[in-house]
Motif scaffolding. Structure first.
Motif, PDB file in Angstrom:
ATOM      1  N   LEU A  56       4.501  -4.612   6.829  1.00  0.00           N
ATOM      2  CA  LEU A  56       5.916  -4.836   7.128  1.00  0.00           C
ATOM      3  C   LEU A  56       6.266  -4.407   8.559  1.00  0.00           C
ATOM      4  CD1 LEU A  56       7.441  -3.731   3.704  1.00  0.00           C
ATOM      5  CD2 LEU A  56       7.539  -6.031   4.696  1.00  0.00           C
ATOM      6  N   ASP A  57       5.567  -3.388   9.059  1.00  0.00           N
ATOM      7  CA  ASP A  57       5.713  -3.030  10.477  1.00  0.00           C
ATOM      8  C   ASP A  57       5.346  -4.220  11.357  1.00  0.00           C
ATOM      9  OD1 ASP A  57       6.593  -0.453  10.069  1.00  0.00           O
ATOM     10  OD2 ASP A  57       4.641   0.487  10.387  1.00  0.00           O
ATOM     11  N   ALA A  58       4.185  -4.825  11.047  1.00  0.00           N
ATOM     12  CA  ALA A  58       3.714  -5.968  11.834  1.00  0.00           C
ATOM     13  C   ALA A  58       4.698  -7.137  11.750  1.00  0.00           C
ATOM     14  CB  ALA A  58       2.328  -6.403  11.352  1.00  0.00           C
ATOM     15  N   LEU A  59       5.350  -7.273  10.598  1.00  0.00           N
ATOM     16  CA  LEU A  59       6.314  -8.362  10.403  1.00  0.00           C
ATOM     17  C   LEU A  59       7.684  -8.035  10.992  1.00  0.00           C
ATOM     18  CD1 LEU A  59       5.461  -9.281   6.696  1.00  0.00           C
ATOM     19  CD2 LEU A  59       4.800 -10.550   8.753  1.00  0.00           C
ATOM     20  N   GLY A  60       7.876  -6.777  11.406  1.00  0.00           N
ATOM     21  CA  GLY A  60       9.148  -6.370  11.991  1.00  0.00           C
ATOM     22  C   GLY A  60      10.260  -6.192  10.984  1.00  0.00           C
ATOM     23  N   VAL A  61       9.909  -5.874   9.737  1.00  0.00           N
ATOM     24  CA  VAL A  61      10.897  -5.808   8.669  1.00  0.00           C
ATOM     25  C   VAL A  61      11.038  -4.410   8.083  1.00  0.00           C
ATOM     26  CG1 VAL A  61      11.509  -6.770   6.393  1.00  0.00           C
ATOM     27  CG2 VAL A  61      10.432  -8.227   8.091  1.00  0.00           C
ATOM     28  N   SER A  62      10.080  -3.531   8.324  1.00  0.00           N
ATOM     29  CA  SER A  62      10.038  -2.249   7.618  1.00  0.00           C
ATOM     30  C   SER A  62      11.297  -1.403   7.814  1.00  0.00           C
ATOM     31  CB  SER A  62       8.805  -1.444   8.039  1.00  0.00           C
ATOM     32  OG  SER A  62       8.827  -1.177   9.425  1.00  0.00           O
ATOM     33  N   ASP A  63      11.864  -1.413   9.023  1.00  0.00           N
ATOM     34  CA  ASP A  63      13.035  -0.562   9.296  1.00  0.00           C
ATOM     35  C   ASP A  63      14.223  -0.901   8.401  1.00  0.00           C
ATOM     36  OD1 ASP A  63      11.669   0.804  11.190  1.00  0.00           O
ATOM     37  OD2 ASP A  63      12.547  -0.224  12.909  1.00  0.00           O
ATOM     38  N   LYS A  64      14.342  -2.162   8.001  1.00  0.00           N
ATOM     39  CA  LYS A  64      15.428  -2.560   7.110  1.00  0.00           C
ATOM     40  C   LYS A  64      15.357  -1.846   5.768  1.00  0.00           C
ATOM     41  CE  LYS A  64      16.056  -7.392   8.584  1.00  0.00           C
ATOM     42  NZ  LYS A  64      16.036  -8.789   8.078  1.00  0.00           N
ATOM     43  N   LEU A  65      14.133  -1.538   5.342  1.00  0.00           N
ATOM     44  CA  LEU A  65      13.918  -1.012   3.998  1.00  0.00           C
ATOM     45  C   LEU A  65      13.726   0.500   3.965  1.00  0.00           C
ATOM     46  CD1 LEU A  65      11.462  -3.842   2.933  1.00  0.00           C
ATOM     47  CD2 LEU A  65      13.846  -3.628   2.232  1.00  0.00           C
ATOM     48  N   THR A  66      13.065   1.044   4.981  1.00  0.00           N
ATOM     49  CA  THR A  66      12.833   2.490   4.977  1.00  0.00           C
ATOM     50  C   THR A  66      14.129   3.268   5.102  1.00  0.00           C
ATOM     51  OG1 THR A  66      12.390   2.392   7.370  1.00  0.00           O
ATOM     52  CG2 THR A  66      10.483   2.335   5.893  1.00  0.00           C
ATOM     53  N   SER A  67      15.150   2.640   5.658  1.00  0.00           N
ATOM     54  CA  SER A  67      16.440   3.312   5.777  1.00  0.00           C
ATOM     55  C   SER A  67      17.178   3.366   4.437  1.00  0.00           C
ATOM     56  CB  SER A  67      17.319   2.597   6.804  1.00  0.00           C
ATOM     57  OG  SER A  67      17.556   1.249   6.420  1.00  0.00           O
ATOM     58  N   ILE A  68      16.731   2.548   3.482  1.00  0.00           N
ATOM     59  CA  ILE A  68      17.382   2.483   2.171  1.00  0.00           C
ATOM     60  C   ILE A  68      16.614   3.267   1.115  1.00  0.00           C
ATOM     61  CG2 ILE A  68      18.204   0.951   0.337  1.00  0.00           C
ATOM     62  CD1 ILE A  68      18.306  -1.283   2.395  1.00  0.00           C
ATOM     63  N   TYR A  69      15.282   3.143   1.160  1.00  0.00           N
ATOM     64  CA  TYR A  69      14.450   3.707   0.107  1.00  0.00           C
ATOM     65  C   TYR A  69      13.644   4.892   0.632  1.00  0.00           C
ATOM     66  CZ  TYR A  69      15.585  -0.763  -2.050  1.00  0.00           C
ATOM     67  OH  TYR A  69      16.253  -1.844  -2.568  1.00  0.00           O
ATOM     68  N   PRO A  70      13.883   6.091   0.119  1.00  0.00           N
ATOM     69  CA  PRO A  70      13.120   7.267   0.556  1.00  0.00           C
ATOM     70  C   PRO A  70      11.712   7.255  -0.016  1.00  0.00           C
ATOM     71  CG  PRO A  70      14.633   7.879  -1.188  1.00  0.00           C
ATOM     72  CD  PRO A  70      14.940   6.456  -0.849  1.00  0.00           C
ATOM     73  N   PRO A  71      10.752   7.873   0.670  1.00  0.00           N
ATOM     74  CA  PRO A  71       9.366   7.886   0.186  1.00  0.00           C
ATOM     75  C   PRO A  71       9.152   8.963  -0.883  1.00  0.00           C
ATOM     76  CG  PRO A  71       9.496   9.072   2.239  1.00  0.00           C
ATOM     77  CD  PRO A  71      10.879   8.534   1.978  1.00  0.00           C
ATOM     78  N   PHE A  72       8.075   8.802  -1.629  1.00  0.00           N
ATOM     79  CA  PHE A  72       7.643   9.884  -2.510  1.00  0.00           C
ATOM     80  C   PHE A  72       6.220  10.272  -2.128  1.00  0.00           C
ATOM     81  CE2 PHE A  72       5.429   6.600  -4.809  1.00  0.00           C
ATOM     82  CZ  PHE A  72       6.343   5.576  -5.026  1.00  0.00           C
ATOM     83  N   SER A  73       5.902  11.545  -2.268  1.00  0.00           N
ATOM     84  CA  SER A  73       4.607  12.053  -1.805  1.00  0.00           C
ATOM     85  C   SER A  73       3.668  12.432  -2.936  1.00  0.00           C
ATOM     86  CB  SER A  73       4.817  13.279  -0.906  1.00  0.00           C
ATOM     87  OG  SER A  73       5.498  14.296  -1.617  1.00  0.00           O
ATOM     88  N   LYS A  74       4.196  12.542  -4.149  1.00  0.00           N
ATOM     89  CA  LYS A  74       3.323  12.917  -5.258  1.00  0.00           C
ATOM     90  C   LYS A  74       3.848  12.331  -6.559  1.00  0.00           C
ATOM     91  CE  LYS A  74       5.573  17.348  -6.279  1.00  0.00           C
ATOM     92  NZ  LYS A  74       5.359  18.798  -6.456  1.00  0.00           N
ATOM     93  N   GLY A  75       3.050  12.457  -7.581  1.00  0.00           N
ATOM     94  CA  GLY A  75       3.446  11.972  -8.890  1.00  0.00           C
ATOM     95  C   GLY A  75       2.741  12.765  -9.972  1.00  0.00           C
ATOM     96  N   THR A  76       3.121  12.536 -11.215  1.00  0.00           N
ATOM     97  CA  THR A  76       2.488  13.200 -12.348  1.00  0.00           C
ATOM     98  C   THR A  76       2.152  12.187 -13.421  1.00  0.00           C
ATOM     99  OG1 THR A  76       4.643  13.673 -13.349  1.00  0.00           O
ATOM    100  CG2 THR A  76       3.661  15.394 -11.955  1.00  0.00           C
ATOM    101  N   VAL A  77       1.070  12.440 -14.150  1.00  0.00           N
ATOM    102  CA  VAL A  77       0.688  11.651 -15.312  1.00  0.00           C
ATOM    103  C   VAL A  77       0.655  12.598 -16.500  1.00  0.00           C
ATOM    104  CG1 VAL A  77      -1.058  10.186 -16.371  1.00  0.00           C
ATOM    105  CG2 VAL A  77      -0.702  10.105 -13.892  1.00  0.00           C
TER     106      VAL A  77
END
Length: 401
Positions: A56-77
């Protein structure tokens, strides 16, 4: 009516829209044919891992989405039967290319991609009836016949028409096969807020999977999940199911294409190829379906873009087969690996009470194999060539002469 185009893309899903955006960024116009009347908004959320964000960086679109959706760094099973909890840390990349995985609403992703395209880039309510390759003046062109009588001639055809791709069938690829499992997908809405942590939470139970005849009605799907398939799951999970948006709640069998068919099959024929689910349908166990479709778009855009630039800003038909062949060679082994990894991941997790050895295998899988499979999410598909930089370089060379 006869229409002439440089590139025609079948399907306005993730792969189709992303491919059109990639081509636009290298200076190539494309036309997307979409059978639906509007942009398809069906589908819930999908997880996009670092490899998708690099695309998405290469497509020039990522900034539109990263500003809306925060990342997660871990998970649990969580093993529902035993209560055992296993923590998983996700790969996020390094340095300036670090991207944490994020859950993104599919509709928002499609809209973000579509906004990058000219208004006339998508032709809705367009169904084709036949594909032909014709020789014209020593070069091969693609001819598409549409239901409304329109004939479209194109230098390139890219099938992004999903799991049951007509273009893939035309190429001679084998039909996708049933994995033996099915999935219910949904998006929960909490108008007053949910209070969950920004983490991935997964619950696994022995041998839980939906039957072939699960109702397609969203109300019945939700009822069966709560009362039958997830009856022993924690209340926090059941609460999410109860809040599911019924307009996006779906049931579907998990299909995949045999990896050897991707490696040895015909992923292209001259100036015709496929991308996304049309090329490599896979189960959702590694969450790489949408991610790999974005990779496809960038890689295909790069190969066509390089040809376009080298030929002075012209899409030369006789050079398209070479460009597409380069794309196929770059993508097929990774696609086959993702299909295999996804299938094995899902197979290991389907453990029955009587199969104690599978329980042990699952624990080994989560402890040692899953972290390594997660590394596939760190793949960088590369950048797109800049048609403007190439033009500037040419002007500089002309002046020095």
């Amino acid at each position: 009516m006869e229409v002439v185009e440089d590139v025609v893309i079948i399907g306005a899903g993730i792969a189709g829209l992303a491919t059109a955006v990639a081509l636009k960024r290298v200076g190539v116009r494309s036309l997307i044919l979409e059978k639906s009347q509007t942009l398809r908004s069906t589908g819930a959320a999908l997880s996009l891992f670092p490899n998708a964000w690099l695309a998405l960086d290469a497509l020039g679109v990522s900034d539109k989405l990263t500003s809306i959706y925060p990342p997660f760094s871990k998970g649990t099973v969580t093993d529902v039967a035993t209560g055992a909890v296993q923590e998983i840390n996700f790969y996020t990349g390094k340095g300036s290319k670090a991207h944490g995985p994020r859950s993104v609403h599919r509709k928002i992703l499609l809209e973000a991609l579509a906004e990058e395209l000219p208004a006339d880039s998508i032709r809705f309510s367009s169904k084709f009836t036949a594909i032909e390759q014709q020789e014209l003046g020593g070069t091969s062109i693609v001819v598409l016949y549409l239901e409304d009588g329109t004939t479209i001639k194109s230098k390139v055809l890219v099938g992004c028409d999903g799991v049951n791709s007509v273009v893939a069938k035309w190429l001679g690829l084998s039909a996708p096969v049933h994995s033996g499992r099915a999935a219910v997908r949904g998006l929960a809405v909490f108008p007053q807020g949910h209070g969950f942590k920004q983490e991935v939470t997964q619950f696994a139970d022995v041998g839980k999977r939906a039957g072939e005849n699960m109702a397609r009605d969203p109300l019945l799907i939700r009822k069966q999940v709560i009362e039958k398939y997830a009856e022993n799951f924690p209340q926090e999970y059941l609460d999410v199911v109860r809040h599911a948006d019924l307009s996006n709640l779906t049931w579907a069998p998990l299909m995949f294409r045999h990896p050897w068919n991707v490696i040895f099959g015909n992923l292209s024929k001259g100036n015709i190829t496929v991308a996304g689910d049309a090329m490599h349908p896979m189960t959702s166990d590694l969450a790489q379906g949408g991610c790999s479709a974005l990779e496809d778009a960038v890689v295909l855009g790069r190969h066509i873009g390089n040809s376009f630039i080298q030929n002075g800003g012209v899409l030369v038909p006789e050079d398209m087969a070479r460009a597409i062949d380069g794309y196929v060679k770059e993508r097929k082994w990774r696609a086959a690996m993702l299909i295999t990894g996804s299938y094995l991941s899902g197979w290991v997790q389907q453990v029955r009470d009587s199969q104690w050895w599978k329980k042990i295998l699952r624990n080994i899988f989560y402890a040692f194999v899953m972290p390594r499979l997660s590394n596939v999410a760190g793949y960088d598909c590369g950048a797109l060539p800049s048609v403007f930089a190439a033009s500037d370089l040419q002007h500089s060379s002309d002046k020095s002469d």
